[in-house]
Design a protein around this motif. Structure first.
Motif, PDB file in Angstrom:
ATOM      1  N   LEU B 225      63.917  -9.432  29.711  1.00 11.52           N
ATOM      2  CA  LEU B 225      64.071  -8.912  28.355  1.00 11.52           C
ATOM      3  C   LEU B 225      62.848  -8.144  27.877  1.00 11.52           C
ATOM      4  O   LEU B 225      62.970  -7.196  27.115  1.00 11.52           O
ATOM      5  N   SER B 226      61.654  -8.519  28.346  1.00 13.65           N
ATOM      6  CA  SER B 226      60.486  -7.774  27.869  1.00 13.65           C
ATOM      7  C   SER B 226      60.433  -6.395  28.509  1.00 13.65           C
ATOM      8  O   SER B 226      60.017  -5.432  27.876  1.00 13.65           O
ATOM      9  N   MET B 227      60.869  -6.294  29.784  1.00 15.48           N
ATOM     10  CA  MET B 227      60.870  -4.972  30.412  1.00 15.48           C
ATOM     11  C   MET B 227      61.931  -4.079  29.768  1.00 15.48           C
ATOM     12  O   MET B 227      61.701  -2.887  29.582  1.00 15.48           O
ATOM     13  N   ARG B 229      62.862  -4.197  26.714  1.00 14.54           N
ATOM     14  CA  ARG B 229      62.301  -3.749  25.436  1.00 14.54           C
ATOM     15  C   ARG B 229      61.408  -2.536  25.643  1.00 14.54           C
ATOM     16  O   ARG B 229      61.337  -1.636  24.821  1.00 14.54           O
ATOM     17  N   HIS B 230      60.734  -2.535  26.789  1.00  9.96           N
ATOM     18  CA  HIS B 230      59.847  -1.414  27.055  1.00  9.96           C
ATOM     19  C   HIS B 230      60.606  -0.127  27.352  1.00  9.96           C
ATOM     20  O   HIS B 230      60.270   0.937  26.863  1.00  9.96           O
ATOM     21  N   ILE B 231      61.672  -0.227  28.135  1.00 12.69           N
ATOM     22  CA  ILE B 231      62.266   1.009  28.675  1.00 12.69           C
ATOM     23  C   ILE B 231      63.500   1.491  27.905  1.00 12.69           C
ATOM     24  O   ILE B 231      63.798   2.688  27.889  1.00 12.69           O
ATOM     25  N   ALA B 232      64.233   0.596  27.243  1.00 12.62           N
ATOM     26  CA  ALA B 232      65.528   0.996  26.684  1.00 12.62           C
ATOM     27  C   ALA B 232      65.415   1.546  25.263  1.00 12.62           C
ATOM     28  O   ALA B 232      64.503   1.200  24.525  1.00 12.62           O
ATOM     29  N   ARG B 249      67.013  -0.845  20.060  1.00 10.66           N
ATOM     30  CA  ARG B 249      66.049  -1.771  20.638  1.00 10.66           C
ATOM     31  C   ARG B 249      65.214  -2.512  19.586  1.00 10.66           C
ATOM     32  O   ARG B 249      65.170  -3.736  19.575  1.00 10.66           O
TER      33      ARG B 249
END
Lengths: 323, 356
Positions: B225-227, B229-232, B249
């Motif tokens: 979920l943290s990744m 949050r970064h990319i989407a 997001r």
């Protein structure tokens, strides 16, 4: 937790080498640490950093050959495990040191019932009768939060979900009331909501039973939630060793610092671009004469090529002089 | 070329999914009779705008990978429409589908398993070119080199085999192969799950750079979920074959509306001991029900901390409860919003009162 008491486990200068056709791989290089009663020691590092091999070496679970423990002392309750004969060691494994492995799918035997697998260490190490072991198994299943425990004894592993199987693994590891529980990536194969359940369970068990736990993981988030102290491993050696709050607030080793920066956060400001550690982790052929992180380190300077900072002794962090 | 403005500007949706269902039949008994279905994906609708990244998150078994595969018709969908760049992929004839393939590609989770160990790197990357172009060898090799440059692989390695590369490099090979035919849409199915933490960031940065340069549209499937949050740009949270919440997001991460999204986010371990000590976690009890036999009402009703009577009997629809925010939950009163996707003009209502 009594600070002055002797540590339950004391590891000094552990060295493990794998002999392969391609030459020797130095998987564990001079690793030293101790574990106090009732504490959770987190061990972090990437795959190949030597964290699992270190813990397997402790209780000599590695097949030899190819593994060869070259040096070191592993003192558990005053006795050196590396000097023990096979029979004594058998008693230590399971009875004094419990193991929880990463993958609950493959570490349970599919053709035996859950009950018989929990009862096995009880009968082997504690000499319990079948009835006593069954009663204790029910108690253990209840302890790890499996409802309807009595009926579940007759179930087979495939009838359990991943989270439940990991609970069973924990129950087996706890069966003989071990002094030390080694948990090797126990939540990695699980989903986040199930992972949260297992983390809560382990925290509660530690409170109740007061055993010491070594928690191996690559997930810094898990470490932040459960550990008291943390070892950071890289290239088969401990590069940093600090209390958990200190490690996250004030990481000393360049590797720890870089690692903390590569992970995106779930709250707070969102970073526009992720920090990257360039390059690949090293393959440890030959005893490390230089710093294993030098090729990827942003603070690299001359001495890093010549001296392994580990050999210089001194503080816990094996980094060169700060930037 | 295309410009990569995330959001609604870049000419509307490139991918439009409507009521996608993917049921796998169960045959049992001595006569192998059809006795039921695993409803892996059970009525999923969303859209992805050109140049946008839609994150698709959920626990294992929730159907997120199946959505990705059904979108590219690697499975034959049971029902529903998948319109990619104006054509309904779900109903194209085999020949038309083949012609459509260059526009839509996939990056797989396990680079070890998705690269043929007996093929050299240049053959792997040029395989899509063999299939879809009639270029001469020299032209193909030139394209392979160009792609290797683009994903950060040294050209000299073009005759090596996959086992000679590390996990991160193998994933770069997989990405180069996906890019070979200039696709517009790429499904990234857990592209970083098999990689080490320090390597994950390298691959994610590469995906972001390529998106910016080539104007790609991503469906980024992940359980991290943290990744995500970064990319989407927008994120869909799936549970047991259905979308529980689909929100931009920042809105989702700062104030999740669906109780499952809330629990899922609260379960993520923040790498910060101070935060970890103070956080109020929602620990869900029990496990995900079987998709072969989902609950009668809301799929989440067996584990939901806020469950009500209606949840056990009526399945909630995915509705727009706030601008751009779609939630399938009875906690949020139904609006008259017609479709569940697209730029609907549903009335703006403030419903924060319900969400604790």
């Amino acid at each position: 937790m009594a600070e002055q008491a002797l540590p339950v486990l004391d590891v000094r200068g552990l060295k493990t080498v794998f002999r392969t056709r391609g030459g020797e791989i130095h998987a564990v290089n001079d690793v030293s640490f101790h574990l106090n009663r009732g504490e959770v020691l987190g061990v972090v590092g990437e795959s190949g950093s030597g964290k699992s091999v270190t813990m397997m070496s402790l209780i000599r679970l590695l097949p030899s050959p190819p593994a060869d423990i070259r040096a070191g002392q592993v003192v558990l309750n005053g006795k050196d495990l590396l000097q023990m004969d096979a029979e004594d060691l058998r008693h230590v494994r399971g009875a004094k040191v419990g193991f929880v492995f990463q993958d609950p799918m493959t570490s349970l035997n599919p053709v035996f019932t859950i009950g018989s697998q929990i009862m096995e260490p009880l009968r082997a190490h504690m000499g319990m009768t079948k009835a006593a072991a069954a009663a204790r198994a029910v108690e253990l299943l209840e302890l790890v939060g499996i409802p309807d425990a009595r009926k579940r004894l007759k179930a087979y592993p495939h009838q359990f979900s991943g989270g439940m199987r990991q609970r069973v693994m924990i129950a087996i590891a706890l069966a003989c009331d071990p002094d030390v529980l080694i948990a090797d990536e126990p939540t990695t194969a699980l989903d986040v909501t199930i992972q949260a359940q297992i983390l809560e369970l382990m925290k509660e068990l530690r409170r109740k039973l007061g055993m010491a736990i070594i928690w191996i993981t690559h997930d810094l988030g898990v470490i932040a939630g459960i550990a008291d102290r943390v070892l950071v491993m890289y290239g088969g050696q401990v590069v940093e060793h600090a209390p958990v709050g200190e490690l996250f607030a004030n990481p000393q080793h360049p590797y720890t610092r870089a690692l903390l920066k590569t992970i995106p956060k779930i709250s707070g400001a969102r970073e526009a671009r992720l920090k990257v550690i360039e390059g690949q982790p090293p393959i440890m052929t030959g005893a490390p004469q230089a710093c294993p992180f030098r090729a990827r380190c942003e603070y690299r300077h001359d001495p890093c090529e010549k001296v392994n900072p580990l050999r210089r002794g001194g503080g816990w962090s094996s980094s060169g002089p700060g930037p | 070329m295309l410009d990569a403005t995330p959001g609604l500007l870049a000419g509307g949706p490139l991918v439009q999914v409507d009521g996608l269902k993917m049921h796998f039949p169960i045959y049992s008994g001595i006569l192998r009779r059809h006795t039921g279905d695993v409803k892996a994906v059970d009525g999923v609708s969303f859209s992805i705008n050109a140049g946008e990244t839609l994150g698709l998150v959920g626990e294992s078994g929730c159907g997120k990978s199946t959505v990705g595969r059904a979108l590219l018709r690697l499975y034959e969908p049971t029902a529903g429409r998948v319109v990619i760049d104006g054509e309904d992929v779900a109903s194209l004839s085999p020949e038309d589908l083949r012609k459509k393939r260059p526009a839509m590609q996939m990056v797989f989770q396990d680079p070890q398993a998705s690269l043929n160990p007996r093929m050299t790197l240049s053959r792997i990357i040029s395989e899509p070119l063999d299939e879809h172009t009639d270029w001469a060898e020299a032209k193909k090799l030139a394209r392979v080199h160009e792609l290797m440059d683009a994903v950060g692989l040294n050209r000299r390695f073009d005759n090596r085999f996959p086992h000679e590369f590390s996990g991160g490099q193998r994933q770069r090979i997989g990405i180069a192969r996906a890019l070979a035919l200039n696709p517009r849409f790429i499904v990234c199915d857990e592209p970083i799950a098999a990689l080490d933490v320090s390597i994950q960031a390298q691959v994610v940065n590469l995906l972001e750079d390529l998106q910016e340069k080539l104007g790609l549209t991503y469906l980024f499937i992940s359980h991290d979920l943290s990744m995500v949050r970064h990319i989407a740009d927008r994120v869909a949270v799936m549970y047991l074959g259905k979308i529980a919440e689909l929100s931009p997001r920042d809105a989702l991460y700062s104030r999740p509306l669906h109780p499952y999204a809330e629990a899922l986010l609260s379960a993520v371990n923040e790498p910060d001991p101070a935060l970890a000590a103070n956080r109020r976690r929602i620990i869900l009890t029990g496990d995900v029900p079987s998709p072969a036999n989902p609950p009668k009402g809301c799929n989440f009703c067996t584990r939901c901390p806020k469950v009500m009577d209606i949840c056990r009997t009526v399945k909630p629809d995915l509705t727009e409860v706030e601008p751009q925010r779609f939630v399938a939950c009875h906690l949020y009163p139904k609006t008259q919003a017609a479709g569940s996707t697209g730029a609907s003009e549903a009335t703006e209502r403030n419903q924060q009162g319900v969400s604790l």
